[in-house]
Design an enzyme around this catalytic site. Structure first.
Site, PDB file in Angstrom:
ATOM      1  CG  HIS A  29      -1.968   1.012   1.260  1.00  0.00           C
ATOM      2  ND1 HIS A  29      -3.192   0.797   1.842  1.00  0.00           N
ATOM      3  CD2 HIS A  29      -2.021   2.276   0.773  1.00  0.00           C
ATOM      4  CE1 HIS A  29      -3.936   1.878   1.734  1.00  0.00           C
ATOM      5  NE2 HIS A  29      -3.239   2.792   1.080  1.00  0.00           N
ATOM      6  CG  HIS A  65      -1.119   6.646  -1.725  1.00  0.00           C
ATOM      7  ND1 HIS A  65      -2.275   6.524  -2.450  1.00  0.00           N
ATOM      8  CD2 HIS A  65      -1.387   6.148  -0.491  1.00  0.00           C
ATOM      9  CE1 HIS A  65      -3.215   5.969  -1.692  1.00  0.00           C
ATOM     10  NE2 HIS A  65      -2.696   5.735  -0.493  1.00  0.00           N
ATOM     11  NE  ARG A 111       0.094  11.391  -2.844  1.00  0.00           N
ATOM     12  CZ  ARG A 111      -0.941  10.940  -2.153  1.00  0.00           C
ATOM     13  NH1 ARG A 111      -1.881  10.226  -2.750  1.00  0.00           N
ATOM     14  NH2 ARG A 111      -1.047  11.192  -0.860  1.00  0.00           N
ATOM     15  CG  ASN A 125      -5.159   7.594  -4.515  1.00  0.00           C
ATOM     16  OD1 ASN A 125      -4.110   6.980  -4.704  1.00  0.00           O
ATOM     17  ND2 ASN A 125      -5.423   8.237  -3.391  1.00  0.00           N
ATOM     18  CG  ASP A 146      -6.311   3.504  -0.233  1.00  0.00           C
ATOM     19  OD1 ASP A 146      -6.887   3.168   0.812  1.00  0.00           O
ATOM     20  OD2 ASP A 146      -5.348   4.289  -0.254  1.00  0.00           O
ATOM     21  CG  HIS A 167     -10.473   3.763   2.018  1.00  0.00           C
ATOM     22  ND1 HIS A 167      -9.331   4.516   2.190  1.00  0.00           N
ATOM     23  CD2 HIS A 167     -11.458   4.431   2.676  1.00  0.00           C
ATOM     24  CE1 HIS A 167      -9.628   5.592   2.913  1.00  0.00           C
ATOM     25  NE2 HIS A 167     -10.921   5.553   3.227  1.00  0.00           N
ATOM     26  CG  ASN A 210      -9.163   8.266   5.269  1.00  0.00           C
ATOM     27  OD1 ASN A 210      -9.504   7.271   5.872  1.00  0.00           O
ATOM     28  ND2 ASN A 210      -9.853   8.747   4.242  1.00  0.00           N
ATOM     29  CG  ASP A 262      -2.226   4.789   3.672  1.00  0.00           C
ATOM     30  OD1 ASP A 262      -2.151   5.109   2.475  1.00  0.00           O
ATOM     31  OD2 ASP A 262      -3.149   5.161   4.418  1.00  0.00           O
ATOM     32  CG  HIS A 294      -0.380  15.067   1.306  1.00  0.00           C
ATOM     33  ND1 HIS A 294      -1.277  15.020   0.264  1.00  0.00           N
ATOM     34  CD2 HIS A 294      -0.769  14.124   2.196  1.00  0.00           C
ATOM     35  CE1 HIS A 294      -2.180  14.081   0.521  1.00  0.00           C
ATOM     36  NE2 HIS A 294      -1.903  13.521   1.681  1.00  0.00           N
TER      37      HIS A 294
END
Length: 428
Positions: free
Chosen positions: A56, A58, A60, A90, A150, A177, A276, A303, A307
């Site tokens: 899991h 991200h 981006r 995502n 997710d 999710h 989250n 996860d 950012h």
């Protein structure tokens, strides 16, 4: 490729041995090994693990390269001891077609720091209304086996049932999710004493638990595999434990931050703690640790959610949810699970390599540390202690909740099919 001799490491935290890597494979394991033409890595006191696998992550890219790229994310992964990561869907555009998952897959190949296995979206545009091209993504060059919306929940029971039925045909898995959207409208943190005192919108545990309960029953009904992303409550643990006792094919993950941090940190109003699912209570943390130890929770997954500065350096309500985690995951697991006596290093190898590779069908990863196996390996110095400094991160983002916190352990070397991607704690 040159030969590499790892000398004096504790294999899975057990017996001390030398490991000879020849090309892409482990050629020999024993004591007193010698190879005149080998590069020697002195590993006395260090733990040798199979390369870590993150189910899991991200990355981006495409679309939010200001947060992370496949290159920077895989460099962060190698720094954290990972040889394979599963990249969530995502992105912008969403990874809901063969074209997008193949793009991410090829970017991973070009980066070369770890294997990147794209996760395909369950629904078109993550909108929860129409199934995405699951079969086409599976049949693509990326060979997708894990599907997830997710960041959003597949809250429509009919859509979830159809997804479970579809992936069953090729042995895939739907990673849910678990967040009932109506129960979490306007939610800012865990619903409880702290949220009441701070006046922040509460995120009830039942919003997670109700979806998990529904989905394990759906998985049982259709005879398919379901995986629960970032399980975070004591109640969720009990539901998964019950489902496994019935023989339902369910697996679950917990993040490092949910093993260590609690909602008490939200009293600082520092958005670095906004995530989250939200940070929960001490009781939940204890239940999660015990569940990971006894196998109710199968794996640790980061996860990793990068950012940019402006998305976190703002008031709590406006801040993005998520934390970076690839470069600190193993240290947090050492502190919360190994140093508490809940897991030994062989258990860490299972929860962070063998099991995630098995769930995601990551070929060549999560393999035994033995002769003839692919040389995907991680060396850890468990005696190291140091403060987390995000300026040292390979990730493009710095939103870590551990800045200034002392954590144990340090990944010194990572090997991807016999090639060093991290040497003495520095990227190769």
């Amino acid at each position: 490729m040159s030969k590499i001799l790892i000398r004096g490491a504790k294999v899975l935290g057990g017996e001390v041995a030398d490991v000879l890597i020849d090309g892409e494979i482990i050629a020999e394991i024993g004591t007193g090994l010698a190879a005149d033409d080998a590069q020697v890595v002195e590993a006395e006191g260090q733990i040798l693990l199979p390369g870590l696998v993150d189910l899991h992550t991200h990355l981006r890219e495409p679309g939010r390269e200001d947060s992370e790229t496949v290159l920077t994310g895989t460099r962060a992964a190698a720094s954290g001891g990972f040889t394979a990561v599963f990249a969530m869907a995502n992105t912008h555009p969403v990874a809901d077609s063969a074209g997008v998952v193949e793009q991410v897959y090829r970017l991973g190949k070009e980066a070369g720091y770890c294997d990147v296995q794209p996760i395909g979206a369950v629904t078109v545009g993550l909108e929860g209304k129409k199934l995405a091209e699951l079969g086409a993504m599976h049949d693509s060059a990326a060979g997708v086996t894990v599907f997830s919306d997710d960041g959003k929940c597949v809250d429509d029971a009919v859509i979830m049932r159809r997804a479970l039925e579809y992936v069953k045909a090729f042995g895939g898995v739907v990673a849910q999710h678990a967040q009932e959207p109506r129960l979490t409208e306007g939610a800012q943190m865990n619903e409880g004493v702290v949220s009441a005192e701070l006046g922040l919108g509460g995120w009830p545990a039942v919003a997670e638990e109700s979806i998990i309960a529904r989905d394990v029953l759906l998985a049982e009904h259709v005879g398919s595999r379901v995986h629960i992303c970032h399980l975070s409550t004591a109640g969720s643990v009990e539901i998964v434990r019950w489902a496994k006792s019935r023989g339902i094919d369910v697996t679950a993950e917990v993040t490092p931050h949910h093993l260590l941090l609690t909602d008490e940190l939200v009293r600082t109003y520092d958005p670095v703690y906004k995530v989250n699912p939200p940070l929960r209570t001490e009781r939940d943390v204890t239940a999660l640790r015990e569940a990971l130890a006894d196998g109710t929770i199968d794996i640790v997954a980061t996860d990793h959610a990068p950012h940019p500065h402006e998305d976190k350096d703002c008031e709590w309500a406006a801040a993005a949810m998520g934390m970076v985690g690839l470069e600190t995951a193993l240290s947090v697991v050492q502190q919360t699970m190994v140093e508490t006596g809940l897991l030994d290093w062989a258990g860490v190898a299972d929860r962070m390599s063998f099991a995630p590779a098995r769930i995601g069908r990551a070929a060549g990863h999560g393999r035994p540390v033995s002769a003839g196996e692919p040389a995907n390996l991680t060396l850890v110095d468990p005696a190291y202690r140091g403060e987390v400094d995000p300026a040292d991160f390979a990730s493009r983002s710095r939103n870590t909740p551990y800045e200034g916190r002392e954590l144990p352990g340090r990944v010194t070397h990572t090997f991807l099919r016999g090639r060093a991607t991290l040497v003495d704690g520095k990227l190769a």
